[in-house]
Design a protein around this motif. Structure first.
Motif, PDB file in Angstrom:
ATOM      1  N   LEU A  89      17.334  58.055  70.540  1.00 39.88           N
ATOM      2  CA  LEU A  89      17.374  59.844  70.962  1.00 39.88           C
ATOM      3  C   LEU A  89      17.682  60.532  69.834  1.00 39.88           C
ATOM      4  O   LEU A  89      16.842  61.537  69.635  1.00 39.88           O
ATOM      5  CB  LEU A  89      19.049  60.245  71.416  1.00 39.88           C
ATOM      6  CG  LEU A  89      18.751  59.499  73.123  1.00 39.88           C
ATOM      7  CD1 LEU A  89      20.205  60.257  74.313  1.00 39.88           C
ATOM      8  CD2 LEU A  89      16.748  60.255  74.196  1.00 39.88           C
ATOM      9  N   VAL A  90      17.883  60.009  68.572  1.00 33.01           N
ATOM     10  CA  VAL A  90      18.248  60.743  67.347  1.00 33.01           C
ATOM     11  C   VAL A  90      16.914  60.384  66.306  1.00 33.01           C
ATOM     12  O   VAL A  90      16.762  61.341  65.390  1.00 33.01           O
ATOM     13  CB  VAL A  90      19.360  60.751  66.701  1.00 33.01           C
ATOM     14  CG1 VAL A  90      19.368  61.193  65.478  1.00 33.01           C
ATOM     15  CG2 VAL A  90      20.467  61.505  67.695  1.00 33.01           C
ATOM     16  N   MET A  91      17.482  58.926  66.077  1.00 37.58           N
ATOM     17  CA  MET A  91      15.705  59.193  65.370  1.00 37.58           C
ATOM     18  C   MET A  91      15.101  58.239  65.948  1.00 37.58           C
ATOM     19  O   MET A  91      14.078  58.508  64.981  1.00 37.58           O
ATOM     20  CB  MET A  91      17.037  57.416  63.997  1.00 37.58           C
ATOM     21  CG  MET A  91      18.353  57.631  62.998  1.00 37.58           C
ATOM     22  SD  MET A  91      18.879  56.742  62.773  1.00 37.58           S
ATOM     23  CE  MET A  91      19.413  55.084  63.873  1.00 37.58           C
ATOM     24  N   ALA A  92      14.896  57.195  66.748  1.00 39.65           N
ATOM     25  CA  ALA A  92      12.979  56.759  67.222  1.00 39.65           C
ATOM     26  C   ALA A  92      12.064  57.410  67.108  1.00 39.65           C
ATOM     27  O   ALA A  92      11.199  57.844  66.595  1.00 39.65           O
ATOM     28  CB  ALA A  92      13.327  55.629  68.248  1.00 39.65           C
ATOM     29  N   PRO A  93      12.762  59.401  67.933  1.00 37.06           N
ATOM     30  CA  PRO A  93      11.455  59.831  67.761  1.00 37.06           C
ATOM     31  C   PRO A  93      10.833  59.727  67.056  1.00 37.06           C
ATOM     32  O   PRO A  93       9.470  60.341  66.810  1.00 37.06           O
ATOM     33  CB  PRO A  93      12.372  61.078  68.753  1.00 37.06           C
ATOM     34  CG  PRO A  93      13.528  60.122  69.516  1.00 37.06           C
ATOM     35  CD  PRO A  93      14.495  59.386  68.676  1.00 37.06           C
ATOM     36  N   ALA A  94      11.876  60.244  65.619  1.00 37.54           N
ATOM     37  CA  ALA A  94      10.491  60.597  64.464  1.00 37.54           C
ATOM     38  C   ALA A  94       9.591  59.408  64.438  1.00 37.54           C
ATOM     39  O   ALA A  94       8.128  59.669  63.632  1.00 37.54           O
ATOM     40  CB  ALA A  94      11.849  60.545  63.882  1.00 37.54           C
ATOM     41  N   VAL A  95       9.533  58.830  64.417  1.00 36.66           N
ATOM     42  CA  VAL A  95       8.178  57.508  64.362  1.00 36.66           C
ATOM     43  C   VAL A  95       6.951  57.753  65.216  1.00 36.66           C
ATOM     44  O   VAL A  95       6.188  58.187  64.644  1.00 36.66           O
ATOM     45  CB  VAL A  95       9.239  56.228  64.200  1.00 36.66           C
ATOM     46  CG1 VAL A  95       7.479  54.879  64.889  1.00 36.66           C
ATOM     47  CG2 VAL A  95       9.892  56.020  64.045  1.00 36.66           C
ATOM     48  N   THR A  96       7.646  58.761  66.646  1.00 32.60           N
ATOM     49  CA  THR A  96       6.682  59.205  67.427  1.00 32.60           C
ATOM     50  C   THR A  96       6.364  59.875  67.403  1.00 32.60           C
ATOM     51  O   THR A  96       4.724  60.373  66.645  1.00 32.60           O
ATOM     52  CB  THR A  96       7.360  59.337  69.046  1.00 32.60           C
ATOM     53  OG1 THR A  96       7.793  58.504  69.824  1.00 32.60           O
ATOM     54  CG2 THR A  96       6.110  59.687  69.489  1.00 32.60           C
ATOM     55  N   LEU A  97       6.698  61.020  66.329  1.00 32.38           N
ATOM     56  CA  LEU A  97       6.288  61.970  65.714  1.00 32.38           C
ATOM     57  C   LEU A  97       5.332  61.617  64.233  1.00 32.38           C
ATOM     58  O   LEU A  97       4.400  62.443  64.237  1.00 32.38           O
ATOM     59  CB  LEU A  97       7.190  62.617  65.023  1.00 32.38           C
ATOM     60  CG  LEU A  97       7.385  64.577  64.366  1.00 32.38           C
ATOM     61  CD1 LEU A  97       6.202  65.277  66.166  1.00 32.38           C
ATOM     62  CD2 LEU A  97       8.057  65.285  63.833  1.00 32.38           C
ATOM     63  N   ILE A  98       6.194  60.844  63.315  1.00 32.40           N
ATOM     64  CA  ILE A  98       5.349  60.144  62.490  1.00 32.40           C
ATOM     65  C   ILE A  98       3.544  60.008  62.687  1.00 32.40           C
ATOM     66  O   ILE A  98       2.667  60.034  62.554  1.00 32.40           O
ATOM     67  CB  ILE A  98       5.714  59.567  61.686  1.00 32.40           C
ATOM     68  CG1 ILE A  98       6.976  60.378  60.917  1.00 32.40           C
ATOM     69  CG2 ILE A  98       5.138  58.838  60.632  1.00 32.40           C
ATOM     70  CD1 ILE A  98       7.755  59.855  60.122  1.00 32.40           C
ATOM     71  N   ALA A  99       3.843  59.003  64.200  1.00 27.84           N
ATOM     72  CA  ALA A  99       2.452  58.627  65.145  1.00 27.84           C
ATOM     73  C   ALA A  99       1.826  59.834  65.193  1.00 27.84           C
ATOM     74  O   ALA A  99       0.391  59.682  64.726  1.00 27.84           O
ATOM     75  CB  ALA A  99       3.255  57.467  65.880  1.00 27.84           C
ATOM     76  N   PHE A 100       2.303  60.635  65.627  1.00 30.32           N
ATOM     77  CA  PHE A 100       0.906  61.505  66.322  1.00 30.32           C
ATOM     78  C   PHE A 100       0.915  62.558  64.580  1.00 30.32           C
ATOM     79  O   PHE A 100      -0.292  62.816  64.987  1.00 30.32           O
ATOM     80  CB  PHE A 100       1.624  63.080  66.530  1.00 30.32           C
ATOM     81  CG  PHE A 100       2.691  62.688  68.382  1.00 30.32           C
ATOM     82  CD1 PHE A 100       1.709  62.242  68.930  1.00 30.32           C
ATOM     83  CD2 PHE A 100       4.058  62.652  69.294  1.00 30.32           C
ATOM     84  CE1 PHE A 100       1.339  61.022  70.150  1.00 30.32           C
ATOM     85  CE2 PHE A 100       3.553  62.209  70.224  1.00 30.32           C
ATOM     86  CZ  PHE A 100       2.622  61.815  70.853  1.00 30.32           C
ATOM     87  N   GLY A 101       1.841  62.717  63.687  1.00 26.83           N
ATOM     88  CA  GLY A 101       1.085  63.537  62.546  1.00 26.83           C
ATOM     89  C   GLY A 101       0.094  62.238  61.977  1.00 26.83           C
ATOM     90  O   GLY A 101      -1.500  63.552  61.675  1.00 26.83           O
TER      91      GLY A 101
END
Length: 429
Positions: A138-150
């Motif tokens: 919930l805190v860290m892994a969503p950043a990976v999704t955001l980077i993938a979207f970026g």
């Protein structure tokens, strides 16, 4: 197995998807690596923890992954869609998405742990496990999704696929360390390794993204209008994540740890076989976003994707049916129940592939309300069926519940997609 599946899909794509297939080749390569990393991770973890421990971890993680659809308030997906059609807005949308990711992740992670402390809904899990899963999922892994979207927003689809593959690699290494740990290593100790691996992957990906993607300064202010738009995206992101993850928590709650472990293991193999279709649809999503404005080309893209997803879904189903008997040998004798569950999920794979295509079409054609209501209705059906069948049905009960739910959901989604397709075909969209 991985190379056979990858080669078959590559041939299918070459004959049906034209230009999309060329762009998908690198994405497919990264997803093949991701498939391999996740396969080794699942085997190492299952063999070390056994069906009971694996079921407990998967149940808690599944609950958190489902809730992770709320992290970011939908602004990451909004950034992706807006930047595809208007690259000039990328800097602003990125700043907004990054800010929303930070506060929403901390809030949801804290709420997840607090709920576990006061409400004993998964009694087999320790508070240490809940804390570790909250931090990682919930805190860290969503950043990976955001980077993938970026990356995807910039048209760098291979880099977009690389991001989750690197996360899977880090977690595979963590599971390998745990497998080689001295006798007596506990589920809580693996949870700590899981957090450390996730943190390392996020740090590396963040460094790489900042080094390769130029981002100008822009205001990160988010107003009520931004939240309202984002909620439209987060609703479908949450409903999709919940539908794909809450089943593990439900199996653990109503069926027990051993049955949940057997079901989750079979579902893990089914999910791995579905990864190439997810890669194809991720690559094709920008084309679907543009299809609304290019009806002369849009209907052809959908037809080619329909042929590819149907063909691959059938191949994947046959592969899972054939592999089912090998699961106890791969994972250990504690996973004997996984054989029957996997053969049920062999029928689920082609249904899932067709449903995933419909879900992406609904997203691209601004049919978020239909998709959200369909997925939330399906989630309710799934939970009711698991609650009814799992107590006496063992590991195969959640698999049967998932198959029935996906069939209903696929029909509901295509009931809306077919009229859209017809309008596109006739030029009346």
């Amino acid at each position: 197995m991985k190379s056979i599946v990858g080669n078959r899909l590559a041939g299918l794509l070459a004959s049906t998807t034209g230009a999309v297939a060329v762009r998908a080749s690198k994405v497919l390569a990264w997803n093949a690596l991701r498939l391999g990393f996740q396969l080794v991770w699942a085997i190492a973890l299952a063999r070390t923890l056994g069906a009971e421990g694996y079921g407990i971890f998967s149940g808690v993680a599944g609950l958190a992954v489902g809730l992770s659809g709320l992290v970011g308030a939908g602004l990451g997906l909004r950034m992706y869609q807006d930047a595809v059609t208007n690259p000039a807005v990328f800097d602003r949308r990125w700043a907004q998405a990054k800010r929303a990711l930070a506060w929403s992740g901390l809030f949801l992670g804290s709420a997840f742990v607090a709920a576990a402390a006061v409400w004993d809904f998964l009694p087999d899990a320790t508070i240490v496990l809940f804390v570790a899963v909250a931090i990682s999922e919930l805190v860290m892994a969503p950043a990976v999704t955001l980077i993938a979207f970026g990356y995807a927003a910039k048209g760098r689809m291979a880099d977009s696929a690389m991001a989750p593959a690197l996360l899977s690699l880090a977690r595979m290494v963590a599971a390998g360390v745990f497998l080689l740990a001295p006798v007596g290593a506990t589920l809580s100790s693996y949870a700590v390794l899981h957090v450390a691996a996730t943190a390392l992957a996020v740090l590396l990906l963040t460094w790489q993204f900042r080094r390769t993607v130029p981002i100008g300064s822009a205001s990160s202010a988010v107003d009520s209008g931004d939240i309202a738009i984002g909620m439209g995206f987060t609703s479908i992101w949450f409903s999709g994540a919940a539908l794909g993850s809450f089943d593990k928590a439900a199996a653990l709650h109503w069926g027990g740890a051993v049955s949940a472990g057997a079901y989750t293991a079979s579902h893990r193999f089914a999910s791995l076989l579905a990864l190439p279709v997810e890669a194809l649809l991720m690559t094709a999503l920008p084309h679907l976003f543009k299809a609304r404005f290019e009806p002369e080309n849009g209907w052809g893209v959908i037809v080619k994707l329909l042929l590819a997803t149907t063909g691959y879904g059938l191949l994947a189903g046959v592969a899972l049916w054939w592999l089912a008997t090998a699961l106890p040998w791969i994972l250990g004798s504690a996973f004997n129940e996984s054989v029957e569950a996997a053969r049920v999920l062999a029928w689920y794979l082609p249904v899932f592939c067709l449903r995933s295509l419909a879900a992406n079409i609904l997203l691209a054609f601004q049919q978020k309300a239909w998709r959200f209501s369909s997925e939330m209705g399906a989630l309710l059906v799934l939970l009711v069926l698991v609650a009814s069948w799992a107590p006496a049905g063992g590991g195969v009960a959640p698999a049967k519940a998932l198959l029935m739910t996906e069939m209903v959901l696929m029909l509901a989604m295509w009931a809306r997609v077919l009229p859209l397709f017809w309008k596109l075909r006739t030029g009346t969209q």
